[in-house]
Design a protein around this motif. Structure first.
Motif, mmCIF file in Angstrom:
data_model
loop_
_atom_site.group_PDB
_atom_site.id
_atom_site.type_symbol
_atom_site.label_atom_id
_atom_site.label_comp_id
_atom_site.label_asym_id
_atom_site.label_seq_id
_atom_site.Cartn_x
_atom_site.Cartn_y
_atom_site.Cartn_z
ATOM 1 N N PRO B 43 0.828 -1.212 0.000
ATOM 2 C CA PRO B 43 0.000 0.000 0.000
ATOM 3 C C PRO B 43 0.862 1.263 0.000
ATOM 4 O O PRO B 43 1.925 1.294 0.619
ATOM 5 N N THR B 44 0.387 2.264 -0.733
ATOM 6 C CA THR B 44 1.093 3.551 -0.759
ATOM 7 C C THR B 44 0.923 4.240 0.591
ATOM 8 O O THR B 44 -0.166 4.193 1.195
ATOM 9 N N THR B 45 1.969 4.894 1.044
ATOM 10 C CA THR B 45 1.936 5.474 2.393
ATOM 11 C C THR B 45 2.127 6.987 2.366
ATOM 12 O O THR B 45 2.774 7.569 3.225
ATOM 13 N N VAL B 46 1.537 7.595 1.313
ATOM 14 C CA VAL B 46 1.719 9.047 1.225
ATOM 15 C C VAL B 46 0.739 9.792 2.147
ATOM 16 O O VAL B 46 1.003 10.906 2.581
ATOM 17 N N GLU B 47 -0.381 9.136 2.425
ATOM 18 C CA GLU B 47 -1.384 9.790 3.279
ATOM 19 C C GLU B 47 -1.063 9.530 4.755
ATOM 20 O O GLU B 47 -0.271 8.657 5.097
ATOM 21 N N LYS B 48 -1.725 10.332 5.593
ATOM 22 C CA LYS B 48 -1.591 10.090 7.040
ATOM 23 C C LYS B 48 -2.239 8.754 7.374
ATOM 24 O O LYS B 48 -3.136 8.332 6.655
ATOM 25 N N PRO B 49 -1.875 7.996 8.334
ATOM 26 C CA PRO B 49 -0.960 8.389 9.418
ATOM 27 C C PRO B 49 0.527 8.245 9.085
ATOM 28 O O PRO B 49 1.360 8.751 9.812
ATOM 29 N N PHE B 50 0.834 7.572 7.945
ATOM 30 C CA PHE B 50 2.271 7.349 7.674
ATOM 31 C C PHE B 50 2.935 8.632 7.159
ATOM 32 O O PHE B 50 3.993 9.021 7.609
ATOM 33 N N ALA B 51 2.286 9.231 6.141
ATOM 34 C CA ALA B 51 2.758 10.485 5.551
ATOM 35 C C ALA B 51 4.227 10.408 5.131
ATOM 36 O O ALA B 51 5.000 11.325 5.350
ATOM 37 N N ASP B 52 4.604 9.278 4.590
ATOM 38 C CA ASP B 52 5.962 9.154 4.055
ATOM 39 C C ASP B 52 5.932 8.096 2.948
ATOM 40 O O ASP B 52 5.780 6.900 3.206
ATOM 41 N N VAL B 53 6.066 8.548 1.724
ATOM 42 C CA VAL B 53 5.906 7.649 0.585
ATOM 43 C C VAL B 53 6.972 6.555 0.568
ATOM 44 O O VAL B 53 6.747 5.452 0.058
ATOM 45 N N THR B 54 8.109 6.828 1.165
ATOM 46 C CA THR B 54 9.208 5.849 1.109
ATOM 47 C C THR B 54 8.903 4.583 1.902
ATOM 48 O O THR B 54 9.462 3.525 1.620
ATOM 49 N N MET B 55 7.974 4.700 2.856
ATOM 50 C CA MET B 55 7.623 3.499 3.632
ATOM 51 C C MET B 55 6.985 2.449 2.721
ATOM 52 O O MET B 55 7.316 1.263 2.765
ATOM 53 N N GLY B 56 6.085 2.881 1.879
ATOM 54 C CA GLY B 56 5.441 1.973 0.928
ATOM 55 C C GLY B 56 6.450 1.430 -0.064
ATOM 56 O O GLY B 56 6.391 0.259 -0.451
ATOM 57 N N VAL B 57 7.354 2.298 -0.473
ATOM 58 C CA VAL B 57 8.390 1.883 -1.429
ATOM 59 C C VAL B 57 9.235 0.782 -0.807
ATOM 60 O O VAL B 57 9.470 -0.273 -1.416
ATOM 61 N N VAL B 58 9.674 1.018 0.432
ATOM 62 C CA VAL B 58 10.528 0.030 1.109
ATOM 63 C C VAL B 58 9.763 -1.285 1.294
ATOM 64 O O VAL B 58 10.307 -2.373 1.074
ATOM 65 N N ASN B 59 8.484 -1.185 1.619
ATOM 66 C CA ASN B 59 7.684 -2.403 1.806
ATOM 67 C C ASN B 59 7.609 -3.214 0.520
ATOM 68 O O ASN B 59 7.758 -4.439 0.525
ATOM 69 N N SER B 60 7.334 -2.530 -0.579
ATOM 70 C CA SER B 60 7.209 -3.262 -1.847
ATOM 71 C C SER B 60 8.556 -3.827 -2.284
ATOM 72 O O SER B 60 8.634 -4.944 -2.812
ATOM 73 N N VAL B 61 9.614 -3.070 -2.038
ATOM 74 C CA VAL B 61 10.951 -3.542 -2.427
ATOM 75 C C VAL B 61 11.359 -4.721 -1.543
ATOM 76 O O VAL B 61 11.984 -5.682 -2.017
ATOM 77 N N THR B 62 10.959 -4.669 -0.296
ATOM 78 C CA THR B 62 11.289 -5.774 0.613
ATOM 79 C C THR B 62 10.652 -7.068 0.132
ATOM 80 O O THR B 62 11.250 -8.140 0.188
ATOM 81 N N GLU B 63 9.425 -6.929 -0.399
ATOM 82 C CA GLU B 63 8.743 -8.122 -0.921
ATOM 83 C C GLU B 63 9.539 -8.723 -2.079
ATOM 84 O O GLU B 63 9.719 -9.939 -2.164
ATOM 85 N N ILE B 64 10.034 -7.864 -2.929
ATOM 86 C CA ILE B 64 10.854 -8.346 -4.062
ATOM 87 C C ILE B 64 12.123 -9.008 -3.530
ATOM 88 O O ILE B 64 12.528 -10.073 -4.003
ATOM 89 N N ALA B 65 12.736 -8.335 -2.545
ATOM 90 C CA ALA B 65 13.999 -8.851 -2.001
ATOM 91 C C ALA B 65 13.808 -10.268 -1.472
ATOM 92 O O ALA B 65 14.647 -11.149 -1.689
ATOM 93 N N GLU B 66 12.659 -10.469 -0.811
ATOM 94 C CA GLU B 66 12.394 -11.811 -0.283
ATOM 95 C C GLU B 66 12.206 -12.818 -1.408
ATOM 96 O O GLU B 66 12.704 -13.936 -1.363
ATOM 97 N N LEU B 67 11.492 -12.400 -2.425
ATOM 98 C CA LEU B 67 11.243 -13.304 -3.547
ATOM 99 C C LEU B 67 12.525 -13.593 -4.332
ATOM 100 O O LEU B 67 12.764 -14.718 -4.754
ATOM 101 N N ALA B 68 13.338 -12.579 -4.482
ATOM 102 C CA ALA B 68 14.546 -12.733 -5.296
ATOM 103 C C ALA B 68 15.724 -13.277 -4.503
ATOM 104 O O ALA B 68 16.742 -13.666 -5.084
ATOM 105 N N GLY B 69 15.603 -13.266 -3.202
ATOM 106 C CA GLY B 69 16.711 -13.675 -2.367
ATOM 107 C C GLY B 69 17.876 -12.719 -2.495
ATOM 108 O O GLY B 69 19.043 -13.104 -2.485
ATOM 109 N N ARG B 70 17.519 -11.471 -2.654
ATOM 110 C CA ARG B 70 18.540 -10.460 -2.868
ATOM 111 C C ARG B 70 18.268 -9.321 -1.894
ATOM 112 O O ARG B 70 17.130 -8.851 -1.801
ATOM 113 N N ARG B 71 19.274 -8.883 -1.203
ATOM 114 C CA ARG B 71 19.096 -7.816 -0.217
ATOM 115 C C ARG B 71 19.077 -6.474 -0.953
ATOM 116 O O ARG B 71 20.045 -6.095 -1.613
#
Lengths: 460, 608
Positions: B43-71
């Motif tokens: 989910p995108t985290t640009v709105e409150k309560p997160f109000a930081d788009v990078t949180m969503g970015v990191v979450n989605s990238v983390t999912e890829i990292a797990e799938l790819a086995g790549r940090r």
């Protein structure tokens, strides 16, 4: 009373009169008859007769009859002697007497020998005349007068039977026009094909606005009584409205003072209609000169100096068309022309961006205004053109078929009918004489075909 | 921003921060070519309560990292770059449409000329154009000022006048904007960016107009230096710059995200346009792309290297579904449905979809109805696109006497379905249709392609990512676009003209991986199975008056490519007309659906 007099005249006129004072040694013409010319305004009487027995070449090649001389007399009616213009021809005399004086009476006309008819075009409607014809020979020799058996009165016909088809077609077109006018008024949609030249008016004025240059409108070089100038002024109204909307400067040099006045009124009304009376500048619509090339030079000068971004030529043009269009092309202006001058159209088409051709130019008013009456009229005229085109095609087809198949009676009849009745002046009912001639011709063809021996294909 | 040698880029991480979802993909150099290997979303985290788009970015990238086995994400929460054998990526890129994307107002002197060019520049840059102000838009100055005041655009683009052209009108337009004092969407301390791309002679007076009032005036080259030519590049670049510097900087977390990316963050639609242009240029083809969303439908086209984009703001499948039904009219929607439907139920269905946009059809009938609505939404959006994508207006024409009876105005559409080579679909209703056949049928019915056209869909809405990638590594973008982004549905062969029902429309002969021959009757559709990877040559002999690409009645020979659907032969003619009579219309549509096996669960073997 008139009938009694007429009968008396008939009795007197049956026998040829013996005239006095001239050498009478020729046989008179026979069967003189006068009749009112049909379908006219009452100003013509046709006189016909049979040739004099002596009207044929003699052994030495000469003809004893040189001409036929036609006389006429007024017939006295119950209201007295009808007044007429031909007092010289026998005022006061009501019949041809036996002592008819060929010299004292001026004939109404004469025709050469071998001719058997004369059209008297100098008669008064409603007046009764009696006609007589004498054969004239060399010197002052005349035959006795042959008098028409029945006096004739020239009458006016209210309907020209010969033009009945024209009337019918006109009625149909008028009804169609009226129908489409009402149809459009009731909200019916009348489609007018897009006319590129008129669609481009906003584009041309827009270009001027973007480029910060004026719009130049040339309404032709003829006066306001010319229909093309009127059509041009109609387009000017639309151009002025668009210029007012876009706040573009509009310049109209004219070659006639009346055109200038009309153009000023038109443009002012257009600016007022668009709520921009303040933007109207009377000085931008000005008179140059009536002289064709003086005017052309003046407009060219304005083009080169002010470099308008859009030029309109709407009206009647002659030799100046290409001069103006080429000059404006050289300064990079969008050009829209409209004229009904066939000789100038190729120049405009080649040099301008858009050209309204003939009818498009006259349809501009309906196209631009979207007025139901004008649109309905336009549609009705189109139907008229379709009828004309249909008749042309049908006529061509029948003429071709009747030539290829000359013995097919219905084809020949239809061809004859279209040629003489619809397009000619025979009216609704075919002329019996023509029909008889045609039937005889067809019968002869059939006879000739029957008489031809059958071709033996096996023979060599 | 990093300046990397494209040859050294082997691992690429890309994200697209949408309004609701942030989608991430990983592209790797495998066996001599670039392939998309993994994807993840959060989910995108640009709105409150997160109000930081990078949180969503990191979450989605983390999912890829797990799938790819790549940090991919470091301990500091940042994306690891450059890449090593097992960690990180060589470049990270991103697009964004969060918070409603980029919203602009444009102005010009004449609506059809400089204002239209300004609109093209704004749409091409990926923005939503809220309104177009022009001297001839029919509104009085006070109405225009009120409208500007009511809008809250991210920036304003002002054009007008050719170079050396009108100055007064441009100043007048500026004088409408300045006193209206439009307020930006984000941030109270934010100066409204004004891009001036008009007559160069008017720069000084325009600067004077905007010298007060808290505007941030940016001057670029005239986007219409002469009426005969558009110069949209400088204005588009400036829009992107301002999007980053001003708009994105105001959105929560974007300042941080910008520090991570190796290329400027682009508005999502702008990036989609970029990848389509890149593909069209590299493959020398004409492309049309469509993205049908819940509220809007974007149409992109590249014909003869001319790019156009339109956003149909009121045509969509959820928020705007009512408007689609109103604009297209219900009879037009229902003509695509091969059975009777209760109109009251349908209206309820439409309103439910509008207020509950995430619902999906539960029955086969509901699915068919929704896809019928999609056909009409796409048809209307494409119609708007055709009207917008035109040649330039106000241009001098060159004529010959031969043009006497064939004069055409300028401003004709450049969209020519006969020249179209590739039609790409994306958006929920197209991408997530239960069967690809349905997607293909919707595309053919709505866009009415003519001649031979490839049909494809964006598999996982990867085009935005590839659009940004094309700006740093065009080759990688093209390879991934062709191999992983697009799912080829097949090729459509559609007859243009009016074929006679029951008579031969065209004859065909297919050779290559598959062989088939026969004839298509007027009004008939036929599906020839042709799997992905298969290709062949089709020879077509159209009937008189029927055009398949070389002119009416002329024979055509083309290479065709298979796909998940196959080779579709369409003898219905163009413009596509359906019977007026309801029952006859139903049976006709049912015939087409059966022919293409659109709603069947199993495909019956076809005799070819």
């Amino acid at each position: 009373m008139t009938r009694v007099l007429c009968s008396l005249l008939i009795l007197l006129g049956v026998a040829p009169c013996i005239a006095v004072g001239q050498v009478v040694d020729l046989a008179p013409p026979t069967d003189v008859a006068a009749s009112d010319v049909p379908d006219d305004t009452g100003g013509q009487i046709a006189v016909k007769w049979g040739l004099s027995p002596q009207d044929r070449p003699a052994a030495d090649g000469s003809n004893p009859v040189l001409s036929y001389v036609i006389y006429r007399k007024l017939v006295q009616t119950g209201r007295g002697l009808e007044s007429g213009a031909e007092t010289d021809a026998g005022a006061g005399e009501i019949i041809f007497t036996s002592d008819f004086d060929y010299e004292a009476n001026r004939p109404v006309g004469s025709v050469p020998y071998s001719v058997t008819e004369f059209l008297d075009e100098n008669v008064e409607g409603g007046v009764t005349y009696v006609y007589a014809v004498a054969a004239a020979g060399p010197g002052d020799s005349f035959s006795p007068l042959a008098v028409a058996a029945i006096p004739v009165t020239a009458k006016m016909q209210y309907i020209n039977q010969g033009k009945l088809w024209f009337l019918i077609i006109m009625m149909v077109i008028s009804i169609v026009i009226v129908y489409f006018v009402f149809y459009a008024k009731r909200g019916g949609k009348i489609k007018v094909r897009p006319i590129a030249g008129l669609e481009a008016v906003t584009e041309a004025v827009g270009r001027s606005t973007e480029m910060g240059k004026p719009v130049l409108f040339v309404p032709g070089i003829l006066d306001i009584n010319d229909i093309q100038t009127v059509a041009g002024i109609t387009v000017l109204s639309n151009v002025a409205r668009t210029a007012a909307q876009y706040d573009a400067e509009l310049k109209v040099p004219t070659a006639r003072s009346l055109v200038m006045t009309t153009a000023r009124e038109t443009v002012q009304a257009a600016y007022l209609g668009e709520g921009r009376p303040d933007a109207y500048n009377e000085d931008n619509i000005y008179y140059l000169t009536d002289e064709q090339f003086g005017y052309t030079a003046g407009v060219q000068g304005a083009m080169v100096r002010e470099k308008p971004a859009a030029c309109f030529y709407m009206g009647a043009f002659y030799a100046e068309s290409l001069i103006l269009a080429e000059t404006a092309n050289s300064i990079g202006a969008i050009q829209i022309a409209g004229t009904a001058m066939p000789s100038q159209l190729p120049f405009f088409v080649a040099a301008c961006d858009y050209t309204l051709i003939g009818e498009e130019f006259f349809a501009a008013s309906a196209y631009l205004s979207n007025d139901p009456e004008q649109l309905g009229s336009l549609k009705g005229q189109d139907v008229g053109k379709i009828i004309a085109a249909f008749l042309l095609i049908l006529g061509c087809l029948l003429a071709t078929l009747s030539t290829v198949l000359p013995a097919v009676a219905p084809l020949r009849m239809a061809d004859l009918y279209i040629m003489n009745n619809v397009l000619g002046e025979d009216g609704l009912i075919p002329d019996e004489e023509r029909v008889t001639m045609l039937n005889n011709e067809i019968n002869e063809l059939w006879e000739a075909q029957k008489a031809e021996p059958a071709i033996d294909e096996g023979a060599n | 921003m990093t300046n990397l040698d494209p040859d050294k880029i082997k691992v690429i991480l890309a994200t697209d921060c949408g309004s609701t979802t942030t989608k991430a993909i990983l592209i790797q150099y495998v066996d001599g070519e670039y392939r998309q290997t993994h994807r993840g979303e959060a989910p995108t985290t640009v709105e409150k309560p997160f109000a930081d788009v990078t949180m969503g970015v990191v979450n989605s990238v983390t999912e890829i990292a797990e799938l790819a086995g790549r940090r991919l994400v470091g301990d500091d929460g940042r994306i690891i770059s450059p890449a090593t054998e097992t960690d990180g990526c060589d470049i990270y890129i991103s697009t964004s449409s969060a918070g409603g994307g980029l919203q602009m107002m444009v102005a010009g002197v004449i609506a059809e000329m400089t204002a239209a060019s300004a609109k093209r520049a704004a749409l091409g840059a990926g923005s939503i154009v809220m309104d177009v102000i022009a001297a001839n838009d029919g509104r009085r100055p006070h109405d225009q000022i009120q409208r500007i005041r009511d809008l809250r655009p991210d920036m304003i683009l002002i054009s007008g006048g050719t170079d050396g052209g009108t100055t007064g009108k441009v100043v007048q337009i500026s004088e409408l904007v300045a006193p209206a004092k439009p307020q930006p969407r984000f941030g109270s301390d934010y100066s409204m960016p004004i891009i001036y791309a008009g007559n160069k002679d008017a720069r000084e007076p325009v600067s004077e107009v905007f010298s007060e009032g808290g505007f941030d005036l940016q001057i670029v080259d005239n986007l219409r230096p002469v009426l005969e030519r558009e110069n949209l590049g400088p204005a588009r670049d400036k829009i992107h710059d301002i999007f980053l510097e001003h708009v994105m900087a105001q959105a929560p977390g974007y300042d941080k995200l910008m520090g991570w990316t190796g290329a400027p963050i682009m508005p999502t639609p702008g990036a989609v346009g970029d990848i389509l242009q890149t593909v069209a240029r590299l493959q020398e083809i004409n492309v049309v792309g469509v993205d049908i969303g819940g509220a809007t439908t974007d149409v992109f086209s590249v014909f003869d290297e001319t790019f156009n984009r339109t956003v149909s703001a009121n045509l969509g499948m959820s928020y705007s579904i009512s408007n689609v039904c109103a604009e297209a009219t219900m009879p037009n929607v229902l003509r695509w449905v091969p059975f009777d439907m209760n109109e009251r139920e349908l209206r309820n269905h439409v309103k439910n979809k509008m207020i509950r946009p995430t619902t999906i059809p539960q029955t086969r009938e509901a699915l068919m109805f929704e896809q019928a609505v999609a056909r009409e939404a796409l048809r209307l959006a494409y119609k708007q696109h055709k009207e917008f994508a035109t040649t330039l207006k106000g241009v001098q024409q060159q004529r010959t006497v031969g043009d006497t009876f064939s004069q055409q105005t300028s401003g004709q559409t450049i969209v020519d379905n006969m020249k179209l080579d590739l039609l790409v679909a994306s958006g929920g209703v197209l991408s997530h249709a239960p069967r690809m056949h349905q997607t293909a049928m919707m595309l053919i019915d709505a866009f009415e392609p003519e001649g031979v056209t490839m049909l494809a869909k964006d598999s996982i809405f990867m085009m935005p990512h590839l659009g940004v990638l094309s700006s740093v590594h065009a080759k990688a973008a093209e390879q991934v676009f062709d191999r992983d982004c697009l799912v080829y549905l097949g090729t459509s062969v559609c007859a243009a003209g009016t074929p006679k029902p029951g008579k031969t429309c065209f004859k065909y002969e297919l050779t290559g991986d598959r062989t088939a021959s026969g004839e298509i009757i007027g009004g008939q559709m036929l599906l020839i199975p042709m799997a992905e990877g298969e290709s062949g040559t089709i020879s077509l002999a159209p009937a008189r008056g029927i055009d398949l690409g070389e002119g009416p009645g002329k024979k055509v020979q083309k290479t065709v490519r298979g796909g998940t659907v196959g080779l579709i032969l369409d003898g219905r003619g163009r413009t596509l007309t359906l019977p007026e009579d309801r029952s006859s219309c139903q049976s006709t549509v049912q015939g087409w659906l059966d022919a293409l096996d659109v709603y069947a669960e199993t495909t019956e073997s076809m005799a070819v």
